[in-house]
Design an enzyme around this catalytic site. Structure first.
Site, PDB file in Angstrom:
ATOM      1  N   ASN A   9       0.864  -1.189   0.000  1.00 24.36           N
ATOM      2  CA  ASN A   9       0.000   0.000   0.000  1.00 24.36           C
ATOM      3  C   ASN A   9       0.895   1.232   0.000  1.00 24.36           C
ATOM      4  O   ASN A   9       1.478   1.577   1.024  1.00 24.36           O
ATOM      5  CB  ASN A   9      -0.893  -0.029   1.255  1.00 24.36           C
ATOM      6  CG  ASN A   9      -1.699   1.245   1.413  1.00 24.36           C
ATOM      7  OD1 ASN A   9      -1.836   2.037   0.473  1.00 24.36           O
ATOM      8  ND2 ASN A   9      -2.237   1.454   2.612  1.00 24.36           N
ATOM      9  N   LYS A  11       0.056   4.225  -0.149  1.00 25.93           N
ATOM     10  CA  LYS A  11      -0.623   5.390   0.438  1.00 25.93           C
ATOM     11  C   LYS A  11      -0.448   6.593  -0.483  1.00 25.93           C
ATOM     12  O   LYS A  11      -0.332   6.420  -1.701  1.00 25.93           O
ATOM     13  CB  LYS A  11      -0.106   5.670   1.850  1.00 25.93           C
ATOM     14  CG  LYS A  11      -0.071   4.420   2.733  1.00 25.93           C
ATOM     15  CD  LYS A  11       0.071   4.760   4.182  1.00 25.93           C
ATOM     16  CE  LYS A  11       0.388   3.505   4.965  1.00 25.93           C
ATOM     17  NZ  LYS A  11       0.040   3.605   6.353  1.00 25.93           N
ATOM     18  N   HIS A  98      -9.647   0.651   4.942  1.00 28.33           N
ATOM     19  CA  HIS A  98      -8.363   0.899   5.602  1.00 28.33           C
ATOM     20  C   HIS A  98      -8.598   1.826   6.792  1.00 28.33           C
ATOM     21  O   HIS A  98      -9.435   2.727   6.732  1.00 28.33           O
ATOM     22  CB  HIS A  98      -7.386   1.531   4.595  1.00 28.33           C
ATOM     23  CG  HIS A  98      -5.984   1.589   5.123  1.00 28.33           C
ATOM     24  ND1 HIS A  98      -5.575   2.551   6.017  1.00 28.33           N
ATOM     25  CD2 HIS A  98      -4.905   0.787   4.903  1.00 28.33           C
ATOM     26  CE1 HIS A  98      -4.300   2.342   6.323  1.00 28.33           C
ATOM     27  NE2 HIS A  98      -3.868   1.280   5.665  1.00 28.33           N
ATOM     28  N   GLU A 100      -7.101   4.299   7.877  1.00 27.52           N
ATOM     29  CA  GLU A 100      -6.963   5.738   7.602  1.00 27.52           C
ATOM     30  C   GLU A 100      -8.245   6.269   6.956  1.00 27.52           C
ATOM     31  O   GLU A 100      -8.655   7.403   7.207  1.00 27.52           O
ATOM     32  CB  GLU A 100      -5.720   5.980   6.726  1.00 27.52           C
ATOM     33  CG  GLU A 100      -4.438   5.769   7.531  1.00 27.52           C
ATOM     34  CD  GLU A 100      -3.217   5.381   6.721  1.00 27.52           C
ATOM     35  OE1 GLU A 100      -3.233   5.526   5.483  1.00 27.52           O
ATOM     36  OE2 GLU A 100      -2.230   4.929   7.341  1.00 27.52           O
ATOM     37  N   GLU A 170      -5.307  -5.445  10.474  1.00 29.64           N
ATOM     38  CA  GLU A 170      -4.348  -4.364  10.690  1.00 29.64           C
ATOM     39  C   GLU A 170      -4.677  -3.642  11.995  1.00 29.64           C
ATOM     40  O   GLU A 170      -5.541  -2.743  12.005  1.00 29.64           O
ATOM     41  CB  GLU A 170      -4.404  -3.357   9.540  1.00 29.64           C
ATOM     42  CG  GLU A 170      -4.063  -3.941   8.193  1.00 29.64           C
ATOM     43  CD  GLU A 170      -3.573  -2.862   7.242  1.00 29.64           C
ATOM     44  OE1 GLU A 170      -2.436  -2.966   6.780  1.00 29.64           O
ATOM     45  OE2 GLU A 170      -4.316  -1.899   6.997  1.00 29.64           O
ATOM     46  N   GLY A 176       2.021   2.190  10.680  1.00 29.31           N
ATOM     47  CA  GLY A 176       2.902   3.343  10.526  1.00 29.31           C
ATOM     48  C   GLY A 176       3.556   3.790  11.818  1.00 29.31           C
ATOM     49  O   GLY A 176       4.115   4.878  11.895  1.00 29.31           O
ATOM     50  N   SER A 215       3.276  -2.177  10.314  1.00 28.46           N
ATOM     51  CA  SER A 215       4.725  -2.101  10.494  1.00 28.46           C
ATOM     52  C   SER A 215       5.440  -3.413  10.159  1.00 28.46           C
ATOM     53  O   SER A 215       6.429  -3.770  10.817  1.00 28.46           O
ATOM     54  CB  SER A 215       5.072  -1.623  11.912  1.00 28.46           C
ATOM     55  OG  SER A 215       4.553  -0.316  12.115  1.00 28.46           O
TER      56      SER A 215
HETATM   57  C1  PEP Z   1      -0.872   0.045   5.823  1.00 30.50           C
HETATM   58  O1  PEP Z   1      -0.894   1.182   5.390  1.00 30.50           O
HETATM   59  O2  PEP Z   1      -1.771  -0.737   5.503  1.00 30.50           O
HETATM   60  C2  PEP Z   1       0.222  -0.369   6.692  1.00 30.50           C
HETATM   61  C3  PEP Z   1       0.190  -1.548   7.221  1.00 30.50           C
HETATM   62  O3  PEP Z   1       1.236   0.549   6.888  1.00 30.50           O
HETATM   63  P1  PEP Z   1       2.658   0.276   7.602  1.00 30.50           P
HETATM   64  O4  PEP Z   1       3.213  -1.003   7.042  1.00 30.50           O
HETATM   65  O5  PEP Z   1       3.492   1.458   7.254  1.00 30.50           O
HETATM   66  O6  PEP Z   1       2.393   0.145   9.067  1.00 30.50           O
END
Ligand code: PEP
Length: 255
Positions: A9, A11, A98, A100, A170, A176, A215
């Site tokens: 992803n 983003k 997601h 976000e 997630e 992040g 992460s």
């Molecule tokens: C994500 O945006 O779905 C995500 C898991 O980000 P990160 O790996 O940076 O934590």
């Protein structure tokens, strides 16, 4: 046997030049290491770059998806993109729900469910993202939270449609932040989700891939992917660096 899937992803990152360099490094790494024999690999660039990335990946096994969609088909929805448009541009999948989008852009449970249906209607694979906040985890409500998100998103679907999904667990507190769920914490939630799938269809429980996201990096990927119900990863930050992303794909290929 489920084939692992690693999804990047991006983003709201990237420009045409950087995208070109990243895709070129990814394609040569994937080919040199013959990774896609044992792992499916996809990237989810910002939608304006989907056509660029599709053209660069032409003839390769690298899949391309979008980060979000509108739940409506066409019409007066300024700034939005429909499932039909994403499919037209060559997207095979789309992220839905997601954290976000849920936290900053008003993706309620009802909207997430409508987006999942809209994606399925156009033949896009919805990658349904679920996860608890830190407050919910601390209150012991993790399983209750992901269960409510899952049940709401699939409530209107038939078993055959649920079988088309990819799930991505997630934890919001791990996205992040550099903080990752332990393999045991992640496995507990994945096993619970697998049980919920089994309640809908034995086929769904056997075939739906459940990704872990939060992460994931080149160092922690192997231990996470070794868990029986973790079928790969949804990777944010580390998907922007070809070597890191390739190492994560390698970890999934050897899991
Ligand atoms: C994500 O945006 O779905 C995500 C898991 O980000 P990160 O790996 O940076 O934590």
């Amino acid at each position: 046997m489920r084939k692992a899937l690693v999804a990047g992803n991006w983003k709201m990152n990237g420009r045409a030049k950087q995208n070109g360099e990243l895709i070129s490094s990814l394609l040569s790494g994937l080919e040199q290491q013959a990774l896609t024999e044992s792992v499916d690999v996809m990237v989810f660039p910002p939608s304006v770059y989907v056509s660029q990335v599709k053209a660069l990946a032409e003839g390769s096994p690298l899949g391309v998806g979008a980060q979000d969609l509108c739940e409506h088909a066409d019409g007066a929805f300024t700034g939005e993109l429909s499932a039909g448009m994403l499919s037209d541009c060559g997207c095979a999948a789309v992220l839905v729900g997601h954290s976000e989008r849920r936290a900053m852009f008003g993706d309620t449970e009802a909207r997430v469910a409508a987006k999942v249906s809209a994606a399925l209607e156009q033949g896009l694979v919805p990658v349904l993202c679920l996860g608890e906040t830190l407050e919910e985890r601390d209150a012991g409500e993790t399983l209750k939270c992901v269960e409510a998100q899952f049940e709401s998103a699939v409530a209107g679907l038939e078993a055959g449609q649920i079988e088309q999904l990819v799930l991505a667990y997630e934890p919001v507190w791990a996205i992040g932040t550099g903080r990752t769920a332990t393999p045991q914490q992640a496995q507990e939630v994945h096993a619970h989700l697998r049980g919920l799938l089994a309640g809908k269809s034995a086929e769904a429980a056997a075939t739906v891939r459940i990704l872990y996201g939060g992460s994931v990096n080149a160092k922690n990927a192997s231990e996470l992917f070794a868990q029986p119900d973790i079928d790969g990863g949804l990777v944010g930050g580390a998907s922007l660096k070809a070597n890191d992303f390739l190492a994560i794909c390698q970890a999934a290929a050897s899991s």
